[in-house]
Write a protein that holds these residues in place. Structure first.
Motif, short mmCIF file in Angstrom:
data_model
loop_
_atom_site.label_atom_id
_atom_site.label_comp_id
_atom_site.label_asym_id
_atom_site.label_seq_id
_atom_site.Cartn_x
_atom_site.Cartn_y
_atom_site.Cartn_z
N GLY A 173 31.65 56.53 27.73
CA GLY A 173 32.87 57.11 27.17
C GLY A 173 34.06 56.96 28.08
N ASP A 174 33.83 56.76 29.38
CA ASP A 174 34.92 56.44 30.29
C ASP A 174 35.33 54.98 30.08
OD1 ASP A 174 34.73 58.98 31.34
OD2 ASP A 174 33.39 58.36 32.97
N VAL A 175 36.52 54.63 30.57
CA VAL A 175 37.03 53.26 30.41
C VAL A 175 37.39 52.70 31.78
CG1 VAL A 175 38.87 51.82 29.45
CG2 VAL A 175 37.89 53.66 28.08
N ALA A 176 36.98 51.46 32.04
CA ALA A 176 37.32 50.75 33.27
C ALA A 176 38.00 49.44 32.90
CB ALA A 176 36.07 50.48 34.09
N ILE A 177 39.15 49.17 33.53
CA ILE A 177 39.93 47.97 33.24
C ILE A 177 40.04 47.14 34.51
CG2 ILE A 177 42.14 47.06 32.42
CD1 ILE A 177 42.59 49.75 31.00
N GLY A 178 39.58 45.90 34.46
CA GLY A 178 39.70 44.98 35.58
C GLY A 178 40.79 43.96 35.31
N ILE A 179 41.70 43.79 36.28
CA ILE A 179 42.84 42.89 36.12
C ILE A 179 42.73 41.78 37.15
CG2 ILE A 179 45.36 42.69 36.09
CD1 ILE A 179 45.44 45.74 35.58
N SER A 180 42.67 40.54 36.67
CA SER A 180 42.59 39.39 37.57
C SER A 180 43.07 38.16 36.82
CB SER A 180 41.16 39.17 38.06
OG SER A 180 41.04 37.94 38.74
N HIS A 181 44.11 37.51 37.32
CA HIS A 181 44.61 36.29 36.68
C HIS A 181 43.51 35.25 36.55
CE1 HIS A 181 46.98 32.76 35.75
NE2 HIS A 181 46.42 32.15 36.78
N SER A 182 42.77 35.01 37.62
CA SER A 182 41.73 33.99 37.62
C SER A 182 40.45 34.48 36.97
CB SER A 182 41.42 33.55 39.06
OG SER A 182 40.83 34.62 39.79
N GLY A 183 40.26 35.79 36.95
CA GLY A 183 39.01 36.34 36.45
C GLY A 183 37.87 36.11 37.41
N ALA A 184 38.18 35.69 38.63
CA ALA A 184 37.13 35.36 39.60
C ALA A 184 37.30 36.11 40.92
CB ALA A 184 37.13 33.86 39.86
N GLN A 186 36.50 38.47 43.58
CA GLN A 186 35.19 39.07 43.83
C GLN A 186 35.25 40.60 43.81
OE1 GLN A 186 32.25 37.49 44.05
NE2 GLN A 186 31.30 39.53 44.14
N GLU A 187 36.27 41.18 44.46
CA GLU A 187 36.34 42.63 44.53
C GLU A 187 36.50 43.26 43.15
OE1 GLU A 187 37.78 40.95 48.43
OE2 GLU A 187 38.05 40.50 46.30
N THR A 188 37.39 42.69 42.34
CA THR A 188 37.61 43.22 40.99
C THR A 188 36.35 43.06 40.14
OG1 THR A 188 39.94 42.59 41.17
CG2 THR A 188 39.11 43.10 38.97
N LEU A 189 35.72 41.91 40.25
CA LEU A 189 34.49 41.65 39.51
C LEU A 189 33.41 42.66 39.91
CD1 LEU A 189 32.73 39.90 37.66
CD2 LEU A 189 32.32 38.39 39.61
N GLU A 190 33.29 42.96 41.19
CA GLU A 190 32.26 43.88 41.65
C GLU A 190 32.52 45.29 41.14
OE1 GLU A 190 30.05 45.13 45.86
OE2 GLU A 190 31.72 43.68 45.85
N MET A 191 33.76 45.74 41.19
CA MET A 191 34.08 47.09 40.73
C MET A 191 33.84 47.23 39.23
SD MET A 191 37.42 48.23 43.01
CE MET A 191 38.36 46.69 42.87
N LEU A 192 34.26 46.23 38.46
CA LEU A 192 34.07 46.31 37.01
C LEU A 192 32.59 46.21 36.65
CD1 LEU A 192 35.94 46.60 34.52
CD2 LEU A 192 35.65 44.15 34.15
N SER A 193 31.83 45.44 37.40
CA SER A 193 30.39 45.32 37.15
C SER A 193 29.68 46.65 37.36
CB SER A 193 29.78 44.25 38.07
OG SER A 193 30.31 42.98 37.81
N VAL A 194 30.04 47.36 38.42
CA VAL A 194 29.43 48.67 38.67
C VAL A 194 29.82 49.65 37.58
CG1 VAL A 194 29.38 50.63 40.26
CG2 VAL A 194 29.24 48.29 41.15
N ALA A 195 31.07 49.59 37.14
CA ALA A 195 31.51 50.46 36.05
C ALA A 195 30.71 50.19 34.78
CB ALA A 195 33.00 50.25 35.78
N ALA A 196 30.45 48.91 34.52
CA ALA A 196 29.64 48.55 33.35
C ALA A 196 28.23 49.10 33.49
CB ALA A 196 29.62 47.04 33.18
#
Length: 285
Positions: A173-184, A186-196
């Motif tokens: 029910g919580d929402v996590a938004i990851g912002i990355s121009h490249s989508g690659a 690493q830090e953003t990917l890791e944080m969004l993955s844990v949120a998922a």
């Protein structure tokens, strides 16, 4: 022609339509990878259009996206380089035209159903967290201010340690938004993955629809960019990212109209005493 093409050629066509300027700057291998096909398939696509080969497709896309355009009185070729000797008025026109074209292309290719789903999830969320690195954190900060002002509990994390300790505590029910121009990133990917993994609804905002960030997202929002000489794609992506998030914010505000209007008034009143009134001229001034 798209509906009448074979499936593999359709994928190439969709890539060309979604990012014509990107195709103009990309190699045949890059276009093949982004469309999930092969260089041979891209070549067949070119021939289906009546073009001899990929070089001709790149040229056609460059002419289509970089040709002189007239926007608000400006006439500028957005594909040209900015030279040290260029006058500032021409540089201003070049930058403005590139930004306008990027916004137009972003809105044209944006999945509005995805925007609607993101807004619905945010409206019902217990909390919203935004993740980014570098310039993406600044974009996330603007969205945080927008949502916070209308009563949506929102946090921004640009430091991976803080982001991870927060994302692991998210719930369904919580929402996590990851912002990355490249989508690659690493830090953003890791944080969004844990949120998922924590059960949160995840949203990716990126310029690359087949990036690693998209793989961990429930909802995908994409942008388009136009580079200029001193503003490479990651820098040029900021305004399109802000436009997309502004659209999500407005869609959330629509869902809670009365609450939003009341919150905006209350927050405006709260800081009104910190604004100086117009300066009153003294007699003789």
């Amino acid at each position: 022609m798209l509906p009448n093409l074979p499936t593999a050629l359709q994928r190439v066509g969709e890539q060309v339509l979604s990012a014509p300027a990107g195709v103009a700057r990309s190699t045949i291998l890059e276009t093949a990878e982004r469309s999930g096909t092969s260089p041979a398939t891209v070549t067949r696509f070119c021939r289906a259009l009546g073009l001899p080969g990929y070089a001709d497709l790149r040229l056609a896309m460059a002419e289509e996206t970089g040709r002189s355009s007239s926007v608000a009185g400006w006439e500028i070729d957005i594909g040209r380089e900015i030279n040290p000797s260029d006058p500032l008025d021409r540089v201003a026109s070049l930058v403005a035209t590139a930004e306008i074209r990027a916004i137009q292309e972003t809105i044209a290719q944006l999945d509005l159903q995805a925007v609607d789903r993101a807004a619905e999830a945010i409206d019902k969320a217990r909390r919203v967290e935004l993740y980014g690195a570098g310039g993406s954190t600044l974009v996330a900060g603007k969205m945080q201010l927008n949502l916070h002002r209308i009563g949506v509990p929102t946090w921004v994390w640009g430091d991976v340690h803080s982001g991870l300790t927060s994302s692991v505590l998210l719930k369904p029910g919580d929402v996590a938004i990851g912002i990355s121009h490249s989508g690659a990133t690493q830090e953003t990917l890791e944080m969004l993955s844990v949120a998922a993994s924590s059960g949160a609804t995840t949203v990716a905002l990126t310029n690359v629809p087949d990036s690693p960030l998209v793989e961990v997202a429930d909802i995908v929002l994409t942008t388009a960019t136009h580079e200029t000489t001193f503003r490479p794609a990651p820098m040029a992506s900021r305004l399109p990212q802000i436009i997309v998030l502004d659209l999500v914010y407005v869609a959330v505000a629509q869902r809670r109209h009365e609450q939003t209007i009341a919150a905006l008034k209350m927050t405006a009143d709260a800081v009104s005493g910190h604004r100086k009134g117009p300066r009153v001229k003294k007699v003789g001034q």
